[in-house]
Design an enzyme around this catalytic site. Sequence first.
Site, PDB file in Angstrom:
ATOM      1  N   CYS A 143     -35.281  21.171 -25.687  1.00 22.98           N
ATOM      2  CA  CYS A 143     -34.935  22.593 -25.664  1.00 22.98           C
ATOM      3  C   CYS A 143     -33.503  22.847 -26.114  1.00 22.98           C
ATOM      4  O   CYS A 143     -33.249  23.701 -26.948  1.00 22.98           O
ATOM      5  CB  CYS A 143     -35.149  23.160 -24.262  1.00 22.98           C
ATOM      6  SG  CYS A 143     -36.861  23.147 -23.724  1.00 22.98           S
ATOM      7  N   HIS A 144     -32.552  22.089 -25.564  1.00 26.72           N
ATOM      8  CA  HIS A 144     -31.144  22.335 -25.888  1.00 26.72           C
ATOM      9  C   HIS A 144     -30.357  21.060 -26.162  1.00 26.72           C
ATOM     10  O   HIS A 144     -29.141  21.088 -26.233  1.00 26.72           O
ATOM     11  CB  HIS A 144     -30.483  23.141 -24.762  1.00 26.72           C
ATOM     12  CG  HIS A 144     -31.130  24.462 -24.551  1.00 26.72           C
ATOM     13  ND1 HIS A 144     -32.035  24.672 -23.541  1.00 26.72           N
ATOM     14  CD2 HIS A 144     -31.045  25.627 -25.239  1.00 26.72           C
ATOM     15  CE1 HIS A 144     -32.475  25.930 -23.607  1.00 26.72           C
ATOM     16  NE2 HIS A 144     -31.895  26.520 -24.622  1.00 26.72           N
ATOM     17  N   GLY A 145     -31.055  19.910 -26.262  1.00 27.84           N
ATOM     18  CA  GLY A 145     -30.413  18.681 -26.705  1.00 27.84           C
ATOM     19  C   GLY A 145     -29.682  17.869 -25.664  1.00 27.84           C
ATOM     20  O   GLY A 145     -28.733  17.162 -26.001  1.00 27.84           O
TER      21      GLY A 145
END
Length: 190
Positions: A154-156
């Site tokens: 989703c956001h690394g």
Amino acid sequence: MAEQVTMNQDGTAAVESDGVRRRDFINIAAVSFAGVGGATVLIPLITQMAPSKDVLALSSTEVDISAVQPGQAIKTVFRKQPVFIRNLTPAEIAAADKVPVDSLRDPQTLEERTVDGKTNWLVTLGVCTHLGCVPLGAAQGEVKGEFGGYFCPCHGSHYDTAGRIRKGPAPANLEVPEFAFLSDTVIKIG
């Protein structure tokens, strides 16, 4: 019952008795009824705050880990959330122990995240601590991130093999739920 005659301020006689007066009986009855009424309101209110039976049924789960080989992980569900159970290899344990704890965003050693004598078994909730996505890395062939643990697409966020945050926006390590070994091959979560 003894009666006593006293004079009021206006000169009339007043008779007092030592026993229970009718006014006392009415006061006692009113307080009793109020207490019963209060209890009938409070008991249902308090019992409705208790967890329901389906929640209590999910309060713990047992997982058979006999088929999980070193280096493998499995996914299971606990309280409707994914759980990762990973059998760490000696190389993964050594790599996790080699990381300086003071360099971590959420400093924890592998020993703090596992059960004594079973440091090869890591149990974590499979929920990213950033915004609640499910990280990859527990199943065969999934992306494990830069540190060989878990990767949140989703956001690394990147987690190492001990489930500790190493890179990305996640503020904390993957949460370790309460768990215990019932035997060498069965774990009880919760």
